[in-house]
Structures are given as C-alpha cells and as structure tokens.
Design a protein around this motif. Structure first.
Motif, PDB file in Angstrom:
ATOM      1  N   GLU A 172      37.732  48.962  37.338  1.00 56.46           N
ATOM      2  CA  GLU A 172      38.025  47.725  36.614  1.00 56.46           C
ATOM      3  C   GLU A 172      38.316  48.019  35.147  1.00 56.46           C
ATOM      4  O   GLU A 172      39.259  47.486  34.570  1.00 56.46           O
ATOM      5  N   LYS A 173      37.519  48.901  34.547  1.00 57.89           N
ATOM      6  CA  LYS A 173      37.748  49.269  33.146  1.00 57.89           C
ATOM      7  C   LYS A 173      39.121  49.908  32.982  1.00 57.89           C
ATOM      8  O   LYS A 173      39.845  49.619  32.027  1.00 57.89           O
ATOM      9  N   GLN A 175      41.702  49.495  34.875  1.00 56.18           N
ATOM     10  CA  GLN A 175      42.779  48.517  35.052  1.00 56.18           C
ATOM     11  C   GLN A 175      43.083  47.825  33.725  1.00 56.18           C
ATOM     12  O   GLN A 175      44.243  47.635  33.352  1.00 56.18           O
ATOM     13  N   SER A 176      42.029  47.474  32.985  1.00 52.59           N
ATOM     14  CA  SER A 176      42.234  46.867  31.673  1.00 52.59           C
ATOM     15  C   SER A 176      42.969  47.826  30.744  1.00 52.59           C
ATOM     16  O   SER A 176      43.855  47.426  29.981  1.00 52.59           O
ATOM     17  N   LYS A 180      46.498  47.343  28.829  1.00 53.19           N
ATOM     18  CA  LYS A 180      46.563  47.469  27.374  1.00 53.19           C
ATOM     19  C   LYS A 180      47.664  48.467  26.974  1.00 53.19           C
ATOM     20  O   LYS A 180      48.499  48.175  26.097  1.00 53.19           O
ATOM     21  N   GLY A 228      46.012  39.109  31.896  1.00 54.46           N
ATOM     22  CA  GLY A 228      44.944  40.102  31.883  1.00 54.46           C
ATOM     23  C   GLY A 228      44.929  40.969  30.645  1.00 54.46           C
ATOM     24  O   GLY A 228      43.928  41.640  30.376  1.00 54.46           O
ATOM     25  N   ASP A 232      39.240  39.361  30.127  1.00 50.55           N
ATOM     26  CA  ASP A 232      38.332  39.807  31.183  1.00 50.55           C
ATOM     27  C   ASP A 232      39.034  39.622  32.519  1.00 50.55           C
ATOM     28  O   ASP A 232      39.446  38.514  32.866  1.00 50.55           O
ATOM     29  N   LEU A 233      39.191  40.705  33.271  1.00 56.54           N
ATOM     30  CA  LEU A 233      39.941  40.620  34.528  1.00 56.54           C
ATOM     31  C   LEU A 233      39.237  39.723  35.541  1.00 56.54           C
ATOM     32  O   LEU A 233      39.867  39.137  36.411  1.00 56.54           O
TER      33      LEU A 233
END
Lengths: 268, 445
Positions: A172-173, A175-176, A180, A228, A232-233
């Motif tokens: 998840e981190k 993916q952010s 970015k 996104g 926060d996803l």
C-alpha cells in the motif's frame, strides 16, 4: 507526436512439437505522454508478452510499437523497466545501482550524483545510500528499483508486477509512492499486475486482456489514480464507483479463468 | 569369469575378517570418546547453563539449525588422536603411565631341558639381554655353569628374534642326537611354542631355539613413529633437508606447480566457460569435450602426460592445467547460466551495451560460482600434484614421502602426509577467506 503507440500488435510463434501459439492478436493502444495504464488479465493472456515487446526484449510478428513517432527495435534507455524483484545488482551499493544508467552512458559521477541523491531522497532511502542492496528489505529494494529507473530519465516506464512480492502493508505504501512519482515526473507508465485493486488504484486507464489469443477485452478510464495522488488510498476505496468496478472486473476475469479451466478439462 | 568372482569373494572375506579384527580397537576408541562426552557434559553442567535462544528449543533432533559443532568435542577429538598415537608409540611427550605396554627391554633368563640319545635329561639356562634399536646392549652377567650342558647367552634387539645354538658349547650336541624337550619345564616341539613371560621360545626344524622378546602393545617406529620423533624429523628436515633437498624446496616446488597449473587452467577455463554460457556454437562445440573430460580423474592422465611431456615441470603443469581447466570452465558456464534474465533485461533497458553487460552484470554475477569452482579446483590440483610427484618427480612433497618410504623413514612419510593435509586445509581456508572478502554478495541474489 509524443507518446507511445501500440499499433495492431500480433505475435505468433511455432511450438517445437508442431502447432503454433497466438500470444497476441491485434493489440492496439495509444498512450499520451504522462498517462498511467494498468493491464490486468488472467494468466496466459499475454500481458507480460506485450510488455516485453514494448520493452524490446521480444519481437512482434505483425504491427508496430512507436515511441514519439519512431518505431522501436530492441531495448534502450528510453523505455525503463521495473521488475518484480531480483533485478537489482547485488554486487553494487544502493547508490551504484541507481547511478547505473548514467554510468553506462558515460555521465561523470559528479554530474549524476545530484540526481541520484535527490531520487534516493524522494523514494525515502536517504539513510541507505551506501548500503548494499542485499541489506535492504524487499520494499526498500523496490524503491531502489524505481529510483534506478527514474535516474535514467526514460520516456516510458514499464512495470512488470513491481509490487507483487511485497506484503500487503508495504504494498500500500509503495502504491502511494508510485502515484506520487507518476505525478511528479509526468512519465508514461504501463503497469502489469495480478491485483485488481492495484490496477484500479493505480490505473488512470485500465485494460483487461483476454487469453487465447491474447487480446484487449475491455478498457476503462478511472478517476481513482488522480484521487489517490497525495491522499490516503483507503479513502479512495470508499468512492462509490470503486466497489462496483472492482466486482465487474473480478467477475470478468473469473469467467475467463473458468473458461480456460473448462477448455483444458475438455481437452484431457 | 567364475574365477574372478571367486577371487573377489575371497578378498571380501579377508576384508571382513580384518574389519572384525579392528573391532575391539574401534570399540575402545568409541568408549573413550563417550567417556570424554560424559565427563565434559558433567563439567559443563557444573559451570552453569547457558540460556541463549537455542537452549530454549525443545525440538533439537532433526532441527538442522540447532546442531552446531561442539568445540569441546573437536578439541577432545584432536587431543585423543595424539594421546592414542603417543600411547601406542611410547612417545616421550606422554607421561609413562599412559603408555601402552611396551616391548620387553632388559635382562632375564629361561631354562631348557635336553634329552640325550640315551634318554638322560639335563637342564641349562639361557641368559637373555634385550636392547632397544640404536642402543648398546648392557653387559650380560653370564655364568657358563658346570653341568654337561653349559648355559648360553643371547643378545637380541627389541622387535627382532634370534636363533640360539644351545649346543655350540656343549659336549653332547644335536649331531649326537640330543634335542630340547622342554623350556621352563614345559614341553616344546616344532609346533608348540613356550611363552617364557618376557618373550616366546620356539623350536626350529633344525633343533635350535628361536627366541623372540615380547613386543607389548606398542608399534615399532618403522610402522608408526612417535609424534615427537615426527616433530624432530620436521625440525631437522626443515633445517638440513632430506637427501640434499630442503623441506622449503620440496614444498615450494609442489605449491609452484599447483599455483601455475591452476592459474593457467583458470585463465583458459573461465573464458571458455563464459563462451559456453553465451554462445550456442561454443556450447555445442565444447559440451562433448567438457562432459567427457570432467569424469576422467586427472590421475588417470599421469601416464599419458609422462609419455608426452616427460617427468619435468612441463608435464606436471600440463596435468594440473587439465585438472583445473574443466572444473573452472564448468563453474564459469554455470555462473553465466545462473544470471537472472531480469538483471540482464534491466541492464539493457538502462542503456547498457553488450560489453557493459558482460563487464557489470555477467562477470560479477558469476563470481560466486567461479570461486566455488576455484576452491574445488585447488583441492583437486593439490591432490593431483602429490600423486603426480609420487609417480615421477625430482622435488616436491610427494617425491619426498615416496623417497622416504623406500628408505623406511616412516617418520618423514608421516610428516609429509601431515604437511600435505595442513597445506590443503590452508589453501581451502585461504580461498574461503578470499571469497568472503571479494564476493560478499554470494547467495544473496
């Protein structure tokens, strides 16, 4: 004429025992500079083959791939790759890995050092620059892989399940981070994944491929990637369109898999 | 064909018997080790338990990570080897009480009884002096006596035997029909020996007595020299050499051959392996050759190499070159084949040229495999050089031990074997150390 054009791509090869495989048939995609496309599909639908042809590791039998108007032949530094794992050079430090592209071009170390340091800061590896890559965790290694690809400043980034081997939280981190980097650098990205959620969250555009022969089954344009960026996803997943789209795609792939299984059972 | 099976069957039976003969000794050794283990475990229990993570594991049988080499067992193992060695050779390094019973040395006597042709019997005494090899026998107090049969004396070296012509000084001789019928009051004949406590007395076909002093449990130094005499030989051979060649010279020649042979093998083998890993044609070209040559032990090539290149340095270096070549080629080939395709793809899409990929991806990626191959090759080369020197050489450790064996200098043979072992071990340690320093990424890909 900036952007990546995949024009009626087909790929067919003979099997040693006779017969032939149609891995791809008439796949066409038109990607503008800065678009993020995610590709989903059941195993054997040719998504990795498609990526390998765009990267230049495989040759198509028909059609063409054009980058900024020019047909591509073979791999080069314009199209960077990020692999699932194991593609880093473990005999080099983190910094040496990231500066590999500039080094190969003959850019003096002094000139590339600033870019390399900056990229390592961006991916959050400020304190790990001089570590050997085997001393890092899997998530950190993928950060190095992203930074290494960006250090070469390619026009297109091709990602082959880059987060597939990571645990759920790290994923998840990451993916952010991918979102970015996508917004900040404005790169064209093709991302191949097995995860429907990942494809939804990261794909500004999303294509679902179908197998035998590999072809594009359906294409979506999705708002989630833009939402996104910097957000926060988990909030993005609460969007009213998110769950229905996910269910629709899951069903689609489910049915394709069923069909494959059915077919192979018949042939037994 | 049947004959072969019969012969081999006979050999097998012999082998089985000798193993049975060794059984009590093996059992004794096991008992000593077991005793040491019990004692050491007791001592350790007294010192208090270590409470590290491993000590808290309840399942250790079958857990490979819970099994570590017990340092104490290793120390005991080595010490025990030296103690046993010393005990059965009467080593000066070991306090006397630990020695196994040695051969009889000193003076003693036994009596014998002769029977004359007329049936009368008379006794006489044999005074015996047994001395160590290399020592002067102590003067024997000897009284010829007064009877019809005079006393005799005999001086014999330990582990040897001596014939006693008991009638040489007598009035009645074997020619007259006199014969020995008993020793120390016990009947003796050609098939029955008599144990006199410090040796055995046997009657020969010709009627003389044969005395063999008791040998005890210790080995004669020609079979197994004591550790201290091996050490003394090491000191003297390093200082003065053996047969006009110093130890340093012997060792340097052997090491020189190994290093040059290995270096040439690596120099040719590694590029060959790379070529086989990178090109279909090269792979096809060399696969049959390499796969055929690999299982041929280098030792089997010695006769051919001697025929072709003689017994000089050239022949030995060619042999070691061949020993190292195939191992290094196969190591380099599998090193190249082991490169993950994603690494190569990644390098290409980062803009690397073929040459750069070879230099920055393929070579570093294959180094761990090459190091493993180099360790194996060095071991094989070291074994091969010693064997080649045994067959034909003028200098070298192998030559030294084969020359010493011809003169029955067993202490030099043993010293050579120990040196060969230590150097082989040292080479392997050195390679492992170099591997740790040079390819720290081994196994981390």
């Amino acid at each position: 004429m900036t952007g990546l054009v995949i024009d009626k791509l087909s790929m067919r090869f003979d099997l040693p025992g006779g017969g032939a495989v149609q891995a791809l048939q008439d796949v066409s995609l038109d990607l503008k500079q800065g678009e993020l496309l995610s590709v989903l599909g059941p195993s054997g639908c040719g998504k990795t083959t498609l990526l390998n042809i765009v990267a230049g590791f495989l040759a198509q039998t028909e059609g063409e791939v054009r980058l900024n108007g020019k047909p591509v032949h073979g791999p080069d530094a314009q199209r960077g790759m990020v692999f699932q794992q194991g593609a880093l050079f473990e005999w080099m430090s983190v910094r040496e890995n990231v500066s590999f592209g500039p080094d190969m071009k003959g850019t003096p170390k002094a000139a590339s050092r600033k870019t390399v340091d900056h990229l390592l800061d961006v991916v959050g590896l400020r304190d790990f620059k001089d570590k050997m890559v085997y001393e890092l965790s899997g998530g950190m290694q993928q950060r190095v892989a992203l930074a290494r690809c960006l250090a070469n400043d390619p026009d297109v980034i091709l990602m082959d399940e880059p987060l597939g081997a990571l645990d759920a939280l790290t994923r998840e981190k990451m993916q952010s981070l991918v979102l970015k980097l996508w917004k900040e650098t404005g790169k064209t990205i093709i991302l191949i994944t097995h995860s429907v959620e990942e494809a939804l969250l990261l794909g500004e555009r999303l294509v679902v491929m179908a197998p035998r022969p590999g072809r594009i089954h359906k294409e979506y344009r999705l708002p989630f990637a833009d939402l996104g960026v910097g957000a926060d996803l988990r909030e993005v997943k609460k969007h009213p369109d998110y769950a229905p789209t996910r269910e629709e795609i899951l069903n689609m792939i489910w049915n394709m898999e069923e069909e494959i299984m059915g077919r192979s059972e018949e042939s037994v | 064909m049947l004959q072969i099976f019969q012969d081999l069957g006979g050999e097998l039976a012999q082998l089985f018997l000798s193993v049975l003969g060794a059984f009590p000794f093996i059992l004794g050794y096991l008992a000593l080790i077991l005793l040491s283990m019990v004692i050491w475990n007791f001592i350790r229990a007294q010192m208090g338990r270590v409470r590290d993570y491993r000590s808290l594991k309840t399942v250790t049988f079958g857990d490979e990570s819970a099994v570590v080499s017990d340092k104490a067992a290793s120390v005991i193992s080595i010490v025990l080897i030296f103690v046993i060695w010393g005990a059965f050779t009467g080593s000066g390094w070991l306090p006397g009480p630990l020695h196994a019973p040695g051969p009889f040395v000193g003076q003693d006597k036994f009596t014998y009884t002769i029977e004359g042709p007329d049936g009368t019997q008379a006794d006489a005494t044999v005074f015996v002096s047994v001395y160590r090899q290399g020592e002067e026998p102590a003067p024997l107090e000897f009284d010829a006596g007064t009877g019809p049969v005079k006393n005799d004396s005999v001086e014999v070296q330990a582990y040897r035997s001596k014939l006693i012509s008991w009638d040489a000084n007598d009035e009645v001789t074997r020619k007259d029909g006199a014969k020995v019928v008993a020793v120390d009051g016990r009947a003796i004949d050609v098939t029955t020996d008599v144990d006199v406590g410090f040796g055995r007395v046997a009657l020969t076909d010709k009627g003389t007595l044969n005395f063999e002093p008791g040998q005890g449990w210790q080995m004669e130094s020609i079979w197994l020299p004591a550790p201290d005499s091996v050490w003394r030989r090491l000191v003297s051979v390093s200082a003065d050499g053996y047969q006009n060649v110093t130890l340093a010279e012997h060792l340097s020649y052997s090491l020189f051959r190994v290093i040059v042979g290995f270096a040439l093998g690596a120099l040719v083998g590694i590029p060959l392996g790379y070529a086989m890993g990178l090109s279909n044609w090269f792979r096809g070209w060399f696969d049959p050759i390499v796969e055929f040559m690999r299982p041929v032990p280098p030792l089997a090539l010695i006769p051919l190499v001697i025929i072709w290149a003689g017994i000089g340095e050239q022949g030995k270096i060619i042999l070691l070159f061949l020993a190292a070549l195939w191992i290094m080629a196969i190591g380099a080939r599998s090193g190249v084949s082991g490169v993950k395709i994603t690494k190569v793809h990644a390098a290409y899409s980062l803009g690397a040229s073929k040459w750069q990929i070879l230099r920055h991806v393929i070579i570093p990626n294959s180094l761990p495999e090459i190091f493993t191959a180099a360790r194996v090759a060095m071991g094989v080369c070291w074994g091969t050089v010693v064997a080649a020197e045994l067959v034909a050489a003028e200098k070298g450790v192998g030559k030294m031990i084969v020359a010493a064996s011809k003169f029955q200098d067993t202490d030099i043979v043993l010293m050579g074997i120990i040196l060969i072992g230590i150097i082989g071990f040292g080479i392997d340690m050195l390679m492992r150390w170099a591997e740790r320093i040079l390819v720290p990424w081994k196994g981390k890909g």
